[in-house]
Motif scaffolding. Structure first.
Motif, PDB file in Angstrom:
ATOM      1  N   LEU A  27       0.841  -1.182   0.004  1.00 17.08           N
ATOM      2  CA  LEU A  27      -0.060  -0.007   0.153  1.00 17.08           C
ATOM      3  C   LEU A  27       1.003   1.327   0.039  1.00 17.08           C
ATOM      4  CD1 LEU A  27      -2.820  -1.041   2.644  1.00 17.08           C
ATOM      5  CD2 LEU A  27      -3.147  -1.024   0.078  1.00 17.08           C
ATOM      6  N   LEU A  28       1.994   1.187   0.562  1.00 17.71           N
ATOM      7  CA  LEU A  28       2.886   2.247   0.955  1.00 17.71           C
ATOM      8  C   LEU A  28       3.569   2.653  -0.666  1.00 17.71           C
ATOM      9  CD1 LEU A  28       4.646   4.256   2.205  1.00 17.71           C
ATOM     10  CD2 LEU A  28       6.240   2.792   2.802  1.00 17.71           C
ATOM     11  N   LEU A  29       4.010   1.466  -1.170  1.00 22.75           N
ATOM     12  CA  LEU A  29       4.219   1.627  -2.716  1.00 22.75           C
ATOM     13  C   LEU A  29       3.468   2.097  -3.635  1.00 22.75           C
ATOM     14  CD1 LEU A  29       6.798  -1.445  -2.571  1.00 22.75           C
ATOM     15  CD2 LEU A  29       7.589   1.079  -2.562  1.00 22.75           C
ATOM     16  N   CYS A  30       2.068   2.024  -3.551  1.00 19.48           N
ATOM     17  CA  CYS A  30       1.110   2.475  -4.395  1.00 19.48           C
ATOM     18  C   CYS A  30       0.948   3.939  -4.265  1.00 19.48           C
ATOM     19  CB  CYS A  30      -0.278   1.870  -3.910  1.00 19.48           C
ATOM     20  SG  CYS A  30      -0.559   0.096  -4.459  1.00 19.48           S
ATOM     21  N   THR A  83      10.803  -9.113  -1.375  1.00 21.33           N
ATOM     22  CA  THR A  83       9.707  -9.478  -2.153  1.00 21.33           C
ATOM     23  C   THR A  83       8.487  -8.865  -2.052  1.00 21.33           C
ATOM     24  OG1 THR A  83       8.919 -11.225  -0.380  1.00 21.33           O
ATOM     25  CG2 THR A  83      10.955 -11.977  -1.909  1.00 21.33           C
ATOM     26  N   ARG A  84       8.187  -8.295  -0.855  1.00 25.85           N
ATOM     27  CA  ARG A  84       7.015  -7.599  -0.492  1.00 25.85           C
ATOM     28  C   ARG A  84       7.038  -6.246  -1.389  1.00 25.85           C
ATOM     29  NH1 ARG A  84       2.345  -9.100   0.296  1.00 25.85           N
ATOM     30  NH2 ARG A  84       1.471  -7.575   1.670  1.00 25.85           N
ATOM     31  N   ILE A  85       8.219  -5.690  -1.352  1.00 26.18           N
ATOM     32  CA  ILE A  85       8.764  -4.342  -2.134  1.00 26.18           C
ATOM     33  C   ILE A  85       8.470  -4.599  -3.513  1.00 26.18           C
ATOM     34  CG2 ILE A  85      10.376  -2.772  -2.824  1.00 26.18           C
ATOM     35  CD1 ILE A  85      11.311  -2.844   0.169  1.00 26.18           C
ATOM     36  N   ILE A  86       8.760  -5.656  -4.203  1.00 25.32           N
ATOM     37  CA  ILE A  86       8.888  -5.925  -5.637  1.00 25.32           C
ATOM     38  C   ILE A  86       7.163  -6.064  -5.919  1.00 25.32           C
ATOM     39  CG2 ILE A  86       9.116  -7.785  -7.363  1.00 25.32           C
ATOM     40  CD1 ILE A  86      11.934  -8.246  -5.855  1.00 25.32           C
ATOM     41  N   GLN A  87       6.700  -6.893  -5.171  1.00 20.45           N
ATOM     42  CA  GLN A  87       5.070  -7.123  -5.431  1.00 20.45           C
ATOM     43  C   GLN A  87       4.412  -5.787  -5.306  1.00 20.45           C
ATOM     44  OE1 GLN A  87       4.143 -10.070  -2.148  1.00 20.45           O
ATOM     45  NE2 GLN A  87       5.811 -11.318  -2.924  1.00 20.45           N
ATOM     46  N   GLY A  88       4.655  -4.984  -4.005  1.00 16.45           N
ATOM     47  CA  GLY A  88       3.927  -3.590  -4.067  1.00 16.45           C
ATOM     48  C   GLY A  88       4.270  -2.655  -5.212  1.00 16.45           C
ATOM     49  N   THR A  89       5.595  -2.707  -5.859  1.00 18.08           N
ATOM     50  CA  THR A  89       5.868  -1.906  -6.762  1.00 18.08           C
ATOM     51  C   THR A  89       4.996  -2.291  -8.076  1.00 18.08           C
ATOM     52  OG1 THR A  89       8.012  -1.595  -6.125  1.00 18.08           O
ATOM     53  CG2 THR A  89       7.848  -1.269  -8.250  1.00 18.08           C
TER      54      THR A  89
END
Length: 446
Positions: A27-30, A83-89
Motif C-alpha cells: 500500500l505504501l508503494l502504491c 519480495t513485498r517491495i517488488i510485489q507492491g511496486t
C-alpha cells in the motif's frame, strides 16, 4: 497467508511492527506507483502493460518460500520485505490499468457488470488467502495462490484485445477497428462503435504527446473537479476501514474472543464478500449507481457501529457470551455492503467521471490518494487501537461511512444511463456536437 499479529516461517517470526510493515508495504508503494502506472498504461498500452508485469509478480510470490531452503547466510526478514517491495511496486503500476481496462474494452451495456468483477477478483484473492492459509503452511500456500490467480489471468490476457480507445488515441485506427470486431463479433456494431469512439477521442492527443502535457488541462475546472471528486470517493471509502478489516480479519475475531474459530469466521466473511460481488455485478446493470453506493454504505455504517458497541461492552467487562454472534454477523454485513454497493460502484464511478483526456493520469492520481489513505489507516491499526480502544476505532470507521454517504449524495453525479460524453458535459467539458449542442447518439453506461 492470512495476516495475523505475527508472520512465521521455518526460520523466523516477525514481531508485530515488522509484520505490519510486511502487510502494508504494498500500500505504501502504491502512493508513488499509481501515478507512474497511470502514465505507463497510456504510454505502453493497457493490455501490454498487464502482460509485461504479470510474470515478475508471479515470480516474486513464488520465490518467497525459497527462504526456507537457502543454504547460505541470508537475512530472512530482509528477503521477505524485499519480495513485498517488488510485489507492491508491480501492484502499484497495475492498479491504474486494472481500473481503466474493463471500461475501455467492454460493451457499454455490460460496462458496469464487467468493471464490478474487478472487485470480485480481489475478493476471491482474499478468500483464497483465508481458506488456503487455514489449511496449508504459508510456503505451500504461496505457490497455490500463484497458480490459482496470476497464471489464469495471464492466459486470459493472451486471448484478450488491446483497448480500442487507447489504440485510437495513438492514431492506430485500423488496429482499433480490428480489436472492436473481435470484441463485438458483429461488423456493423464494431463500425458504429468505432465511429462514435473516433468522435469521442478527437480532442485527445496522440502518442507523440508526452503524458505530462495533459497536466495543464487540470487548470480547467471541468477536468480538475471530477479528479478531486474521484480522489475523495476512494479516500473516504478507505476511512470506513475496508483495508483494515480485510487484512486483520483473523486478528479482529481473535480479539473479540468469541466461541468460533477465527479462521473459519474469516472464510465465512470472505465468502459473503465474494457472493456480494456477483450480486453487485447484476445490480449495477439494473440500478442507479448512487442507490448502490448509498445503500451499501448504510450497511457498512450499521456494521461498524455494531462492532463498536460490541467492543465497548467487551472493554467494560460486560457478559458478551449471549451476543458473541455480533462480530461474525456485523463483519459479514460490512463485507456485503462493500461488495454489493460501495466497493465496485466506487471504482466504476471514479473511472466514469474522469474526462477522457485525463483519465489515465487521473486514475493514477486518484489511486495515489486511495493508497495514502489505505496505508495510513492500515499501518496505524495497532496505534489507534491503543489510543481509542477497538470500540472507539470502529466508531471512527462508522463516522467515515456516514461521511462517505453524505459526500456521494451531495457531490457525486449519477452515471448510470449516461454516456462518457454526457458525463464530461456535466463537468463542463465541451464534447457536444458544435452544430446543435445536443449529445450525439451514443452508448450508455449501464
Amino acid at each position: 497467508m492470512t495476516t495475523t499479529t505475527t508472520v512465521t516461517t521455518p526460520l523466523l517470526v516477525l514481531e508485530p511492527d515488522a509484520a505490519s510493515w510486511y502487510a502494508t508495504v504494498p500500500l505504501l508503494l502504491c502512493i508513488p506507483g499509481s501515478v507512474v502506472g497511470g502514465a505507463l498504461c497510456e504510454w505502453v498500452g493497457l493490455r501490454r502493460l498487464q502482460l509485461l508485469l504479470a510474470p515478475p509478480l508471479a515470480l516474486s510470490i513464488a520465490a518467497m518460500p525459497l527462504i526456507s531452503w537457502f543454504p547460505f547466510n541470508l537475512n530472512p526478514i530482509a528477503f521477505l520485505i524485499t519480495t513485498r517491495i517488488i510485489q507492491g511496486t508491480i501492484v502499484a503500476l497495475l492498479n491504474s490499468v486494472i481500473s481503466v481496462y474493463p471500461c475501455e474494452v467492454s460493451d457499454a451495456k455490460y460496462r458496469g457488470t464487467l468493471a464490478s468483477l474487478v472487485d470480485a477478483w480481489a475478493s476471491l484473492g482474499f478468500l483464497l488467502c483465508y481458506a488456503v492459509g487455514s489449511y496449508l503452511y504459508w510456503t505451500t500456500a504461496a505457490w497455490v495462490l500463484t497458480v490459482a490467480t496470476i497464471i489464469p489471468s495471464f492466459i486470459g490476457l493472451l486471448a484478450s484485445q488491446e483497448s480500442p480507445p487507447w489504440l485510437i488515441r495513438k492514431g492506430r485506427r485500423e488496429a482499433a477497428k480490428a480489436a472492436l470486431l473481435r470484441l463485438r463479433g458483429l461488423a456493423e456494431a464494431a463500425e458504429q462503435e468505432l465511429t462514435e469512439t473516433n468522435k469521442y477521442c478527437d480532442n485527445i492527443k496522440r502518442s507523440d504527446d508526452s503524458w505530462w502535457k495533459v497536466v495543464p488541462l487540470l487548470r480547467k475546472r471541468g477536468y480538475l473537479l471530477p479528479m478531486v471528486t474521484a480522489v475523495f470517493m476512494l479516500m473516504l471509502k478507505e476511512v470506513s476501514g475496508l483495508s483494515v478489516i480485510s487484512i486483520y480479519i483473523v486478528r479482529i475475531f481473535q480479539l473479540a474472543r468469541v466461541d468460533f474459530d477465527p479462521f473459519l469466521c474469516s472464510v465465512v466473511v470472505g465468502s459473503a464478500r465474494l457472493g456480494g460481488n456477483f450480486l453487485g455485478s447484476a445490480l449495477l446493470h439494473h440500478l442507479p449507481r448512487k442507490v448502490l453506493l448509498v445503500g451499501g454504505n448504510v450497511l457498512t455504517a450499521v456494521a461498524t457501529a455494531s462492532m463498536g458497541v460490541f467492543f465497548f461492552l467487551h472493554s467494560r467487562e460486560y457478559e458478551v457470551q449471549q451476543v458473541d454472534w455480533i462480530p461474525l454477523t456485523a463483519l459479514t454485513l460490512f463485507m456485503v455492503g462493500m461488495a454489493v454497493g460501495v466497493g465496485p460502484a466506487t471504482w466504476l464511478v471514479a473511472v466514469e467521471i474522469l474526462p477522457g483526456p485525463v483519465r489515465s493520469l487521473g486514475i493514477g492520481v486518484t489511486l495515489t490518494g486511495y493508497a495514502v489513505t489505505s496505508f495510513l489507516v492500515s499501518k496505524t491499526f495497532d496505534d489507534m487501537q491503543s489510543l481509542l480502544g477497538l470500540h472507539g476505532l470502529f466508531w471512527c470507521y462508522a463516522v467515515g461511512c456516514i461521511t462517505y454517504g453524505v459526500f456521494v449524495i451531495v457531490v457525486v453525479p449519477e452515471t448510470s444511463g449516461r454516456s462518457l460524453k454526457d458525463i464530461e458535459v456535466y463537468w463542463g467539458v465541451a464534447t457536444l456536437d458544435s452544430a446543435n449542442h445536443k449529445p450525439q447518439e451514443h452508448q450508455t453506461l449501464n
